[in-house]
Each structure stands twice: as C-alpha cells, then as structure tokens.
Design a protein around this motif. Structure first.
Motif, PDB file in Angstrom:
ATOM      1  N   THR A 153     -15.155  -1.563  -3.069  1.00 48.18           N
ATOM      2  CA  THR A 153     -14.951  -1.209  -1.671  1.00 48.18           C
ATOM      3  C   THR A 153     -16.311  -1.040  -1.011  1.00 48.18           C
ATOM      4  O   THR A 153     -17.366  -1.225  -1.657  1.00 48.18           O
ATOM      5  CB  THR A 153     -14.118   0.082  -1.549  1.00 48.18           C
ATOM      6  N   ILE A 193      -7.870  -3.338  -5.178  1.00 53.18           N
ATOM      7  CA  ILE A 193      -9.093  -4.141  -5.141  1.00 53.18           C
ATOM      8  C   ILE A 193      -9.059  -5.111  -6.319  1.00 53.18           C
ATOM      9  O   ILE A 193      -9.147  -4.710  -7.487  1.00 53.18           O
ATOM     10  CB  ILE A 193     -10.357  -3.248  -5.210  1.00 53.18           C
ATOM     11  N   TYR A 232     -10.985   5.252   2.068  1.00 57.20           N
ATOM     12  CA  TYR A 232      -9.845   4.635   2.740  1.00 57.20           C
ATOM     13  C   TYR A 232      -8.937   3.921   1.735  1.00 57.20           C
ATOM     14  O   TYR A 232      -7.705   4.068   1.756  1.00 57.20           O
ATOM     15  CB  TYR A 232     -10.347   3.655   3.801  1.00 57.20           C
ATOM     16  N   SER A 233      -9.516   3.139   0.840  1.00 59.57           N
ATOM     17  CA  SER A 233      -8.711   2.395  -0.131  1.00 59.57           C
ATOM     18  C   SER A 233      -8.046   3.335  -1.136  1.00 59.57           C
ATOM     19  O   SER A 233      -6.990   2.995  -1.692  1.00 59.57           O
ATOM     20  CB  SER A 233      -9.580   1.369  -0.861  1.00 59.57           C
ATOM     21  N   LEU A 293      -5.019   0.886  -1.898  1.00 58.59           N
ATOM     22  CA  LEU A 293      -5.192  -0.556  -1.759  1.00 58.59           C
ATOM     23  C   LEU A 293      -5.695  -1.115  -3.085  1.00 58.59           C
ATOM     24  O   LEU A 293      -6.557  -0.522  -3.751  1.00 58.59           O
ATOM     25  CB  LEU A 293      -6.191  -0.871  -0.638  1.00 58.59           C
ATOM     26  N   LEU A 319     -11.506  -4.998   5.480  1.00 57.65           N
ATOM     27  CA  LEU A 319     -11.853  -3.581   5.620  1.00 57.65           C
ATOM     28  C   LEU A 319     -13.352  -3.499   5.874  1.00 57.65           C
ATOM     29  O   LEU A 319     -14.147  -4.131   5.171  1.00 57.65           O
ATOM     30  CB  LEU A 319     -11.481  -2.825   4.344  1.00 57.65           C
ATOM     31  N   PHE A 369       0.858  -1.186   0.000  1.00 52.23           N
ATOM     32  CA  PHE A 369       0.000   0.000   0.000  1.00 52.23           C
ATOM     33  C   PHE A 369       0.893   1.234   0.000  1.00 52.23           C
ATOM     34  O   PHE A 369       2.098   1.139   0.215  1.00 52.23           O
ATOM     35  CB  PHE A 369      -0.954   0.014   1.207  1.00 52.23           C
ATOM     36  N   MET A 374      -9.342  -7.541  -1.653  1.00 53.01           N
ATOM     37  CA  MET A 374      -8.186  -6.662  -1.879  1.00 53.01           C
ATOM     38  C   MET A 374      -6.900  -7.476  -1.822  1.00 53.01           C
ATOM     39  O   MET A 374      -6.848  -8.545  -1.195  1.00 53.01           O
ATOM     40  CB  MET A 374      -8.144  -5.537  -0.838  1.00 53.01           C
ATOM     41  N   ASN A 421      -9.046  -9.679   2.444  1.00 52.90           N
ATOM     42  CA  ASN A 421      -7.788  -9.788   1.696  1.00 52.90           C
ATOM     43  C   ASN A 421      -7.627 -11.197   1.120  1.00 52.90           C
ATOM     44  O   ASN A 421      -8.434 -12.098   1.383  1.00 52.90           O
ATOM     45  CB  ASN A 421      -6.597  -9.383   2.561  1.00 52.90           C
TER      46      ASN A 421
END
Length: 815
Positions: free
Chosen positions: A560, A555, A547-548, A553, A622, A472, A605, A572
C-alpha cells in the motif's frame, strides 16, 4: 323515475349481497390504487408548469463520451455563455453559479447562519427567464453591481425576523466572515410547485471577490462543473437544429489535443424545462427530496390500470353469469312496456350505484394508502390534493368510464332476452357468453401470474445484489465526516487519535469517501510500454496507510502507499489489465503519466465494486493526500468496530460522537454514515419496485380469487340438482369436487401458459440494467404456477366441498 331506478337498483344489490360485496371490493381496490397513483402523477407533472413561455425555456447540459463509457452533468463550462449570448436563436441567456457559503451573518442583530443552502450567483437575465414577483427593491438595475443580493421572502424572514420587506432593502449581510453584501431586493417564493428552490441571488460580479476568482476570469473550456448552470429562453421562431449545430461546432472548436487523441468528446445540448423534474441523468437542485422517475410512474400507472381492469372484469363476469336469474324480471318489464333503452339505463344505474359506493370507500382508503405507499409518494403530496378541480374532474371522468366498462356489456346481455322465450322459461345460456367469461377469467389470472413471477424474480435479483461480496469489508464500518468548512488536516488527526483510545474500535483510517460511494473523482492517465501509448480513465479513492486495513482491501502484489503525501498509486486489477499488464507483479515499479507528472505504481489490489452491481468495475487507484497544504482530499474518519453485533453499538456511537464534539466544539455539522446502509441505498429504486410488486401481486390475487369465488358460487348453485343426482348414483366427494374444480383449474393453467413468456420478457428487459445479475431459473416459474393453482383450488374447494357435502334429499325435493 330516476328515484325509482335507484330504489330498484338498491334492492337488487341487497338481494345478491355476496356478488355485490365481491364487486365492491374489486372496484374499491382498483379505484383506490387509481386515485393515489393519479395524485402522484398529477403532483409530479405539475412542476414548473406556471412559468411564462415555459415551452421556450431550456437548460444547457453536458454529455461526455469516451472509449471507456459516457457520463452526463447538468453544468457547462463557464465560457459557453459568452459564446452564445449574441445568437439570434436565443431571446435571453442567463448563467448562474451555485455556491454554498459556510456562514452568513446579520451583525446588526447578532444572528449567524451556517451553510445556508440554495444560494446562487446570477445576473438580471435570470429574472427575465423566470418571473418572480418583487415585494421590495428597484427592478430597473438588477444585480449589475458587485456585492448585491436579492432574497426570497422566506430567506429574508430568516435573516431579518419581524422586518418588513421594504425595511430590509439596504441592509448588509456578511458572507464567510469578510464579504459584505447589500440587500437590493426581496422576491416572493414561488407559490406553485417548482424545482427552482433558490433562496438567495447574489450578483455575478461578486464572484470576483471569492475563492472562485481565477475560474471566473479564465473561463476554461475544458473545465465543466455542475455548479455552473446555463439557462436559455429561445426565440419563438428559433431553429433548434441550428442551435444544436452551433453547440457541436463550439465543442469541436475548443476540443483540446488530448481529447482528440484519445477519442474523448463533450456534447452540449438543450434540456427542456418540463424534462428537468424527471430526468435523473442530470438531476434537480434539491437532492434531499429525491427526483421523480418516469419509468416508476409508468409502472405505477400500469399497476393501477390492471387492478382497475381486474375489478371491472369481476363485475362483467358476475353480472353476465347472473343474467339468466333476472330473465323473468326483464320479460315482465318488457311486457309492461319498458323499452330496451329504459332497461339499459336501469342496469347502468345499478352499476353506477356500486361504483359510487366503491368510490366513497376508495377516497376514505386513499388517505391510509398515501402513508402505506410512502416510498412512492413525493414529499409534498398530501390528501388535500383531492380538493383540486383537476383531480375532482378526473375522478368524475374515471367513475363514468368505469361504470361504462363494467356495466354496459352486462346491460346489453340482460336486455337482449326475447319476452316470449323468457316467459316460457326458455333461457338457455349462450355459448358466446360462457366463452367471454372464460376469456376474462384467463385474462385475470394471467395478470396475477405475471405479478407473481415478477415478484419472485425481482426479489431474487435484489437478494443477489445485497448478498454479493463487494470485495471489501462492509459490516461494522462507520464513516464520520469532518465539518464542511474544515480545510486543515490537523484536527482530523487529533480526532483520529481520540478515537484510537476507544477500546471498542478496531482500526482507524483518515481518508476520503469509502471504497463504494456516490462520489466520483476521476482523471486520465497514460502508460507508455515502449511501443504503444495506452490511455485509461482512472477513478481515485483517497486514504492513509491504514485505509486498506480498515476496509480489508486485498493487496495482490506490492504494497500500500508509504505515507499520506507521497505520490504513488495502488491500482486495481481492471486498471492493471487496461494498461496492458497480465500479472499484478508486472505492474509493480512501472510509472504512469498524470498531469505531466510521472507517478509510480507500488501495488495492485483486487477488484471491488465501486458502485452498485448495475455498473462494471472501473479502473481505480488508491492514492494519498497530495495537495497539502493547499487543501486536503481527506474528509472523513473511517472506523472499523471490534464487534459486528448490535450489542453495545449505541454506547460506542455515543463515544464516537462525544470525541467529535470535543474536537469540533463549535460545529453542529456532525455526519456519520454506515457503509452497509450506503450500499443498500444503491438499490433504493429496485427495493421500491419489489415492494410495489408485492402489493400488486397480493391485490391482483385477491381480486382474481374473489371473482373466481363468485363464479364458483354461481356455477355450483346452478348445478346443485346435478350434484344431488350424482351423489344418489354413488359419486364420491372427491369425484364431485374434481368435476367442479376441473373447468376452473384448466383456465388457471392456461393463464400460466400465457403469463410465463410475458413475465420472462419483462424481467429479461429489466435485468439488462445490471452488469451483474442472477439467472432466470425455471423453478421460479414452476413455483409461481403451483402457487396460483393452489390459491385457485383453495378458493374453488371452499364452495364445491360445501355443495358436495349437502344432503341430496334437499336439492331433489322439488322433483
């Protein structure tokens, strides 16, 4: 006579200034390291040694085991105290609960204190286990009634300045705006070093008047919290095996059905008082000071030992090499009536004089070394510890030991010469003495070689850790945490809007901790694939729909979360595989059971590292902020900056802080963290080890090369006529230099052969702590070996080239 001994010793030291200087430098380095490291060990070993019956005092801790791994906490379930308090193996049982109030007021003088630390709720038994000195208050009925508090002398002076302890008794403090508590006692702060840093002791029944009331009443066996601590003082005749069996029986008796079904187990055990300061598995109560590390202290001790031994080896080597030069002096002394015992005392006196000079220099140097080694020095350690009687006695013993190790064998060699042979000039060098010097030289360079190889490999591993892609975005990310007392989401959203107006900010997210942090929030989920029921531990990260984006992050499938409060998960890859899905797309739309609720999986993710590379990637998901309006898991605003360069960073940070102050105008609890610094902090211990090895390597090379220089000087001085004859017979400068260097370089090469497997084994063992690690490459050993040969060749050539360049007429003139 003693005065005469020291006078002669001083003259001999001044006569051989170079050798004396080499010995002093080697011993000074070794003694300095020993003094400073000895102070650190003494300081850490002296914590909580003053308690009465300290060997009988234990903390009860919890270890959790499951098919997915294990973890430990220093707390226990609240129910355990009642279950064991009547056990005859225990003399006293006392639990306490750590709770940090958001505010404490002394309304009498109008003072207010936000978030005071080291506050516990406890009972009278706590003061039976730990003996505090009471300065004021009634000790016959301690903390039995609700709304009573005992303060330490330091905390009392904060709340009631310029007031005597006796006048404070009966006064009132207001906790969290509504809880009125009466001061019933003042105790003296511990004068000795202690990890028990608590400053306020509120009566345990007071917990029933706080937000923790339901927890205290229910005392759920399946609820374990670090805040709930339990200490016991075992009876003098206690059976520790019987205590452990009782703990095991209680754990099995109260194990719930889900834990049995999924192979999960909780184990209670006793942790001795002496182990608390060192055992990082359970921790101490003041995390800001850091915790002592036994393995690091052992490594420090080995470094000091090796450096001291290297200095002693230099002394032995150079003094035995000089033995033939002092043979006539010894022969004449024996002729004049000196006994061997007197001669040994004379030469040991010379050694002791050198050791004393080195010790004085070491003490002066130690003050600077305490600052240089600040990464290893505990916060409370100071140079003043040198005045401690135990330290003074330890230094005296160490100096006598070093004197014996350095001087006794050379003294025996020097006094063994036969008087008649010496006066006839028959003083051939013994083969055994030459072999000993070779063995000691090989030992010296083996240690230096091990340090060089270890330094290169540890440095390579740390570089690998810091440069490995975490999965990340880590650069140009800052997290601003809301005040600890802030329970509502509205102000966080207002603050986020203000930050979006700052042009230097790229993206904003309201959420919990960053993807990688020291915090953990985990649970267990179950997935039924129609045939099997699959159980998995699951760690959570909390964030909004951005957030992602902030952390970039990846996906892999699905999407998300839809909004902050809808109950859905983005898992994940590790969690996907654990639940039995082969492809990310297969998991989309499936549901898992979480606390009797069916939660859909809406996205998968890519894996990323949630901790350091010491540990494997764990199943993670998440999720949003599901528990509003009761409470919020969102505690931070995560900010992705437009630029990763340092230019303009300061002005952007000022704007971020100004926006914070405009929203939280009454708070002085501004906390900001840089994500890349958080990740670097994962490897603080490794970086300390690396710096320690750098110092150890440099100092060991210096001592070894100085000793080698001394031997080369001695050897070339003995062979000066041989060199002259060879030059007259036509030997070239290169041939003479090769002749003189060959013997010593062979010793260095032998040291490399010995050191390589030792270093390989040590580093291989150290790397076992890491789930992800670099390879131990052959080139590292090759480079370190060539480096050591280069250093040795450079040192040897300084003297050999000088001897080879000398005019042979000068060396042969006496012939």
């Amino acid at each position: 006579m003693i005065k005469n001994y020291f006078k002669i010793a001083w003259r001999n030291l001044m006569k051989h200034k170079v050798f004396s200087l080499i010995n002093v430098i080697g011993l000074t380095i070794g003694l300095s390291a020993s003094f400073v490291i000895g102070l650190i060990i003494y300081y850490d070993a002296s914590f909580d040694t003053f308690h009465k019956d300290k060997e009988q005092i234990y903390r009860v801790v919890s270890d959790f085991y499951s098919p997915d791994g294990e973890f430990s906490v220093s707390g226990v379930t609240l129910a355990l105290e009642d279950a064991i308090k009547d056990n005859s193996n225990f003399e006293t049982v006392s639990g306490f609960y750590i709770e940090r109030p958001s505010k404490v007021e002394n309304r009498e003088n109008g003072s207010e204190f936000k978030w005071p630390n080291f506050v516990i709720f406890t009972n009278a038994n706590y003061f039976k286990i730990f003996n505090y000195k009471f300065l004021a208050g009634d000790t016959t009925d301690l903390l039995s009634n609700p709304n009573n508090v005992i303060l330490t002398e330091n905390r009392a002076s904060d709340y009631f300045p310029n007031t005597s302890p006796s006048d404070i008794i009966g006064k009132t403090l207001v906790y969290n705006d509504s809880l009125n508590v009466t001061v019933t006692g003042i105790v003296e702060n511990f004068k000795e070093r202690s990890d028990f840093v608590f400053e306020e002791f509120i009566s345990y029944p007071t917990l029933l008047n706080t937000r923790l009331r339901e927890n205290i009443i229910s005392k759920d066996w399946n609820n374990t919290n670090d805040a709930s601590q339990l200490f016991v003082k075992v009876a003098s005749n206690a059976n520790l095996s019987s205590i452990q069996k009782r703990f095991d029986d209680l754990a099995k008796e109260h194990q719930d059905e889900d834990s049995k079904k999924y192979g999960e187990e909780q184990v209670f055990s006793l942790q001795s008082l002496s182990d608390i300061h060192f055992n990082q598995r359970y921790g101490i109560y003041d995390w800001s000071k850091g915790q002592a590390n036994k393995s690091l202290l052992i490594n420090l001790s080995l470094v000091a030992l090796f450096l001291l031994v290297l200095g002693c080896i230099n002394f032995v080597n150079l003094n035995t090499a000089q033995a033939s030069q002092r043979a006539k002096e010894i022969g004449i002394r024996k002729t004049l009536g000196s006994t061997r015992k007197q001669l040994i005392i004379q030469f040991m006196g010379e050694t002791f004089l050198l050791v004393i000079v080195s010790a004085l220099l070491s003490i002066l140097l130690s003050k600077s070394l305490i600052n240089v080694f600040s990464d290893f020095v505990p916060e409370g350690l100071s140079f003043e510890l040198f005045k401690t009687p135990v330290i003074i006695f330890g230094i005296i013993v160490l100096l006598l030991l070093v004197t014996f190790l350095s001087g006794f064998y050379p003294a025996l060699i020097l006094t063994r010469y036969n008087t008649v042979s010496v006066l006839k000039n028959h003083t051939a060098i013994g083969e055994n003495k030459v072999k000993l010097r070779k063995y000691l030289t090989v030992f010296q360079f083996s240690i230096a070689q091990v340090f060089i190889i270890a330094t290169l490999l540890v440095g390579r591993q740390i570089t690998f850790l810091l440069e490995t892609d975490m999965g990340f975005k880590t650069d140009a990310i800052v997290s601003v945490f809301s005040p600890r007392a802030e329970r509502e989401i509205s102000k966080k959203e207002i603050y986020a809007e203000k930050l979006r107006a700052i042009p230097e900010i790229k993206e904003i997210s309201v959420g919990g901790t960053p993807p990688a942090s020291i915090s953990t929030n985990s649970t267990t989920v179950t997935y039924n694939d129609g045939v099997n029921e699959i159980n998995s531990d699951l760690q959570f990260i909390f964030g909004d729909i951005n957030y992602s984006k902030v952390f970039e992050l990846d996906i892999l499938a699905g999407r998300t979360i839809r909004n902050d409060t809808v109950k859905e998960l983005v898992i994940n890859e590790t969690c996907m595989r654990k639940l039995g899905f082969k492809n990310p797309e297969d998991a989309i739309g499936k549901t898992v059971m979480l606390s009797d609720q069916s939660i859909p999986i809406v996205g998968v993710m890519a894996d990323f590292f949630q901790r350091s590379l010491k540990s494997d990637v764990k199943p993670m998901a998440l999720r949003g902020d599901w528990h509003r309006p009761d409470w919020s898991q969102f505690q931070a605003i995560h900010v992705a900056l437009q630029s990763e360069s340092s230019e303009g960073l300061q002005s952007t940070l000022v704007k971020i802080e100004d926006a914070y102050k405009s929203v939280y105008s009454e708070s002085d609890d501004y906390r900001i963290e840089f994500l890349d610094e958080t990740i670097q902090n994962f490897y603080n211990r490794e970086q300390k080890i690396s710096r320690l090895l750098n110092w150890a390597t440099g100092l060991s090379i210096l001592i070894s090369c100085l000793g080698l220089l001394g031997l080369v000087i001695y050897t070339t001085n003995r062979r000066v006529k041989e060199i002259g004859v060879r030059k007259v017979l036509g030997a070239s400068l290169l041939q003479i230099n090769t002749l003189l260097c060959k013997e010593f370089l062979i010793l260095v090469a032998v040291a490399f052969v010995i050191a390589s497997p030792i270093a390989w084994y040590g580093i291989s063992h150290w790397l076992q702590d890491f789930a992800y690690k670099t390879n131990i490459s052959f080139w590292v050993f090759l480079v370190s070996g060539l480096a050591m040969l280069f250093f040795a060749f450079l040192i040897i050539s300084i003297k050999t080239l000088q001897a080879a360049n000398a005019n042979p007429v000068e060396s042969l003139r006496s012939e």
